[in-house]
Design a protein around this motif. Structure first.
Motif, PDB file in Angstrom:
ATOM      1  N   GLU A  34       0.841  -1.203   0.000  1.00 56.84           N
ATOM      2  CA  GLU A  34       0.000   0.000   0.000  1.00 56.84           C
ATOM      3  C   GLU A  34       0.879   1.258   0.000  1.00 56.84           C
ATOM      4  OE1 GLU A  34      -3.475  -0.313   0.173  1.00 56.84           O
ATOM      5  OE2 GLU A  34      -3.891   1.842   0.176  1.00 56.84           O
ATOM      6  N   LEU A  35       1.914   1.253   0.839  1.00 63.87           N
ATOM      7  CA  LEU A  35       2.833   2.399   0.873  1.00 63.87           C
ATOM      8  C   LEU A  35       3.470   2.619  -0.493  1.00 63.87           C
ATOM      9  CD1 LEU A  35       4.793   1.883   4.240  1.00 63.87           C
ATOM     10  CD2 LEU A  35       3.305   3.819   3.705  1.00 63.87           C
ATOM     11  N   ALA A  36       3.939   1.509  -1.107  1.00 66.20           N
ATOM     12  CA  ALA A  36       4.626   1.620  -2.406  1.00 66.20           C
ATOM     13  C   ALA A  36       3.658   2.117  -3.474  1.00 66.20           C
ATOM     14  CB  ALA A  36       5.224   0.280  -2.800  1.00 66.20           C
ATOM     15  N   ALA A  37       2.448   1.562  -3.480  1.00 59.36           N
ATOM     16  CA  ALA A  37       1.483   1.936  -4.516  1.00 59.36           C
ATOM     17  C   ALA A  37       1.076   3.406  -4.376  1.00 59.36           C
ATOM     18  CB  ALA A  37       0.256   1.033  -4.436  1.00 59.36           C
ATOM     19  N   VAL A  38       0.780   3.826  -3.141  1.00 62.94           N
ATOM     20  CA  VAL A  38       0.335   5.210  -2.947  1.00 62.94           C
ATOM     21  C   VAL A  38       1.475   6.177  -3.253  1.00 62.94           C
ATOM     22  CG1 VAL A  38      -0.554   6.891  -1.289  1.00 62.94           C
ATOM     23  CG2 VAL A  38      -1.453   4.564  -1.304  1.00 62.94           C
ATOM     24  N   LYS A  39       2.685   5.828  -2.801  1.00 65.28           N
ATOM     25  CA  LYS A  39       3.830   6.708  -3.066  1.00 65.28           C
ATOM     26  C   LYS A  39       4.097   6.809  -4.565  1.00 65.28           C
ATOM     27  CE  LYS A  39       6.951   9.374  -1.328  1.00 65.28           C
ATOM     28  NZ  LYS A  39       6.731  10.390  -0.292  1.00 65.28           N
ATOM     29  N   ALA A  40       3.956   5.698  -5.273  1.00 70.91           N
ATOM     30  CA  ALA A  40       4.167   5.740  -6.726  1.00 70.91           C
ATOM     31  C   ALA A  40       3.116   6.631  -7.385  1.00 70.91           C
ATOM     32  CB  ALA A  40       4.121   4.335  -7.314  1.00 70.91           C
ATOM     33  N   LEU A  41       1.866   6.539  -6.923  1.00 77.13           N
ATOM     34  CA  LEU A  41       0.822   7.401  -7.486  1.00 77.13           C
ATOM     35  C   LEU A  41       1.085   8.868  -7.153  1.00 77.13           C
ATOM     36  CD1 LEU A  41      -2.337   5.230  -6.755  1.00 77.13           C
ATOM     37  CD2 LEU A  41      -1.491   5.885  -9.012  1.00 77.13           C
ATOM     38  N   MET A  42       1.680   9.099  -5.965  1.00 79.80           N
ATOM     39  CA  MET A  42       1.946  10.476  -5.539  1.00 79.80           C
ATOM     40  C   MET A  42       2.942  11.176  -6.448  1.00 79.80           C
ATOM     41  SD  MET A  42       2.013   9.971  -1.413  1.00 79.80           S
ATOM     42  CE  MET A  42       2.856  11.488  -1.023  1.00 79.80           C
ATOM     43  N   ASN A  43       3.817  10.413  -7.108  1.00 75.23           N
ATOM     44  CA  ASN A  43       4.725  11.088  -8.049  1.00 75.23           C
ATOM     45  C   ASN A  43       4.453  10.700  -9.498  1.00 75.23           C
ATOM     46  OD1 ASN A  43       6.537   8.791  -8.684  1.00 75.23           O
ATOM     47  ND2 ASN A  43       7.029   8.941  -6.514  1.00 75.23           N
ATOM     48  N   THR A  44       3.212  10.297  -9.777  1.00 76.31           N
ATOM     49  CA  THR A  44       2.844   9.935 -11.148  1.00 76.31           C
ATOM     50  C   THR A  44       2.547  11.179 -11.979  1.00 76.31           C
ATOM     51  OG1 THR A  44       2.003   7.766 -10.547  1.00 76.31           O
ATOM     52  CG2 THR A  44       1.100   8.752 -12.536  1.00 76.31           C
ATOM     53  N   LYS A  45       3.108  11.189 -13.182  1.00 76.20           N
ATOM     54  CA  LYS A  45       2.894  12.314 -14.091  1.00 76.20           C
ATOM     55  C   LYS A  45       1.892  11.915 -15.165  1.00 76.20           C
ATOM     56  CE  LYS A  45       7.084  12.044 -15.218  1.00 76.20           C
ATOM     57  NZ  LYS A  45       7.952  11.053 -14.971  1.00 76.20           N
TER      58      LYS A  45
END
Lengths: 268, 259
Positions: free
Chosen positions: A157-168
């Motif tokens: 969950e941390l990895a997925a949300v963090k990846a979405l947080m820097n998604t362009k």
């Protein structure tokens, strides 16, 4: 993925050891019942992914990447974009993992992470619609487990949300009903920061963030995804054990107590 | 479908003889290794070579399952090469591709000659390679990392294996192709070598070269391989120097240990 059963079998001695430690208020790695292992997060890890993150939760290691494509929406939500989560356990993650299509464990992780994201309204999916009913952005969030040492759910969950947080997201224009992408990027708007808290029941004790040894002896586990207002957005009870109402209440309180700390790490 | 088709530069080598990433014809991309990155594996290594980010883990020698696959006189080597869906411009399907199956085999065949297989009869050595970010030359970078992972696992080796791709770009022989040179260039020649013996363990070729060009390319590759070989040795020394040092300092690596 096929499991070699012998790996799952932990000696009765170790099982009793972990249980008796829990009774006396201790854990096998010295943590308190509400302590997470050390969390390290790296972002923008993969240049060719539209968003990415690498998360260490102790020796549990997950790399998440987001790829974007354009496609048709689901018929029941024609004006909303699509997010799907996939998880793959690499055979390098643990000695007993085998190569092959995702097993039930990997699918459970992907589904639980997916639901945590979906039901916290992390993204306004209407904003992912390009031509409602016809073309929408599709976000693939793919998780690769490179180190398996318990609690894939919270790390995922941390990895997925963090990846979405820097998604362009690419900008686009619509010319004569056709979508033309412009190679300019905007950061995806994140509306909430869900975190998940997994709690293991060992004997009659509840502990957060079970490591692999604890996962092998636990009677039952429960994963809560909580949004920024500490509301529960998804729950998954796992393994064959049981919970009483009291234990569920206690678990919710634990999850609500530790989730702000996780969110702080996520937002840092 | 990839979101964008980025325009390919008209000339891959400019008037000063420099390549699109400002390298000379005989220059490697920046390359770095880290050994012992996965605590759950018997051996592991991480490589960054240009934009490639690849992690390799080794298990074994261990029991062969199922047992009929065991060989009475030597160990069986199994290699798995996997690419992350997000490692490339266009999302790769999560299902194993034919390319991944072939590269798994190619990597196994490149590393097996370096292993004293007869030391480990009736056992299995598993090599797992995960490409997290791809930027041309992933098979060579994978071999470089996997060979270090084997050494880290304490498996008896005749030599490390070092690999690099050489190619022809705008009619010129160049070392260590990047993604664009790999796709747009005229030829691609990945090689892997046991540097102490100058024995080739990988040789593939696609494109068009004369015999002279081909031999030139191989020699250019061997020059690059010497540099890579040195860096591999430095990386493995760095790990064991760290392990056996008495400093007792708490490093980030130590803090991560939770078992």
């Amino acid at each position: 993925m096929i499991k070699v059963d012998s790996y799952k079998i932990i000696s009765d001695l170790e099982k009793r050891h972990i249980e008796s430690l829990a009774k006396r208020g201790y854990r096998i790695d010295g943590r308190g019942f509400k302590d997470y292992r050390k969390i390290t997060i790296e972002t923008d890890y993969v240049p060719k992914a539209e968003g990415s993150a690498r998360v260490f939760l102790g020796n549990t290691q997950i790399v998440a990447g987001v790829k974007i494509s354009i496609g048709a929406p689901y018929p029941d939500t024609p004006d909303a974009g699509v997010i799907t989560v996939n998880a793959e356990f690499s055979p390098m993650a643990a000695p007993h993992f085998e190569a092959g299509p995702p097993g039930e464990e990997a699918v459970e992780v992907a589904r639980v992470v997916d639901r945590g994201i979906r039901h916290s309204d992390i993204i306004d999916k209407q904003k992912l619609a390009i031509i409602p009913g016809e073309q929408v952005f599709i976000l693939f969030v793919d998780l690769y487990v490179l180190g398996y040492n318990g609690n894939m759910f919270d790390a995922g969950e941390l990895a997925a949300v963090k990846a979405l947080m820097n998604t362009k997201l690419p900008k686009y224009e619509i010319v004569d009903g056709e979508v033309k992408l412009v190679p300019e990027w905007t950061l995806l708007e994140i509306e909430d920061y869900p975190v998940s808290v997994t709690i293991a029941k060992i004997g009659n004790t509840l502990v957060v963030d079970p490591n692999a040894n604890e996962e092998r002896v636990l009677d039952s586990r429960i994963t809560f995804a909580l949004n920024s207002r500490s509301e529960i957005v998804s729950v998954q009870k796992g393994e064959a054990g049981t919970f009483t109402v009291n234990e569920i209440e206690q678990a919710i309180e634990m999850a609500q107590e530790v989730s702000p700390k996780l969110r702080e790490i996520l937002k840092a | 479908m990839a979101l964008f088709k980025y325009p390919v530069p008209e000339k891959l080598i400019d008037e000063n003889g420099l390549r699109i990433d400002k390298r000379k014809y005989n220059e490697l991309r920046p390359i770095s290794f880290e050994v012992g990155v996965l605590p759950q594996c018997d051996g592991s290594a991480y490589i960054e070579m240009g934009g490639n980010k690849i992690i390799a883990g080794v298990f074994g020698p261990r029991k062969v399952q199922p047992r009929h696959l065991a060989h009475p006189n030597k160990c069986v080597i199994r290699a798995l090469y996997r690419m992350a869906t997000f490692s490339v411009e266009e999302r790769k399907s999560p299902a194993p591709s034919r390319r991944e199956v072939e590269l798994s085999m190619v990597i196994r065949n490149s590393l097996e000659p370096a292993i004293f297989v007869e030391y480990y009869p009736k056992t299995l050595i598993d090599i797992v390679v995960q490409v997290l970010a791809a930027d041309g030359g992933t098979r060579c970078a994978s071999i470089n990392a996997a060979s270090l992972a084997l050494a880290d696992a304490g498996i008896a080796l005749k030599d490390l294996v070092s690999a690099v791709a050489v190619g022809k770009v705008d009619g010129k022989i160049v070392l260590d192709l990047n993604d664009i040179e790999d796709k747009e260039g005229e030829a691609d020649l990945p090689i892997a070598v046991m540097p102490q013996f100058n024995q080739f363990t990988l040789l593939q070729f696609d494109g068009n070269m004369t015999k002279e060009e081909f031999l030139n390319a191989i020699n250019l590759g061997l020059e690059g391989i010497q540099i890579i070989y040195q860096k591999q040795q430095d990386a493995i020394r760095a790990k064991f120097a760290y392990e056996y040092s008495n400093s007792g300092e708490l490093t980030e690596k130590n803090e991560r240990e939770d078992e």
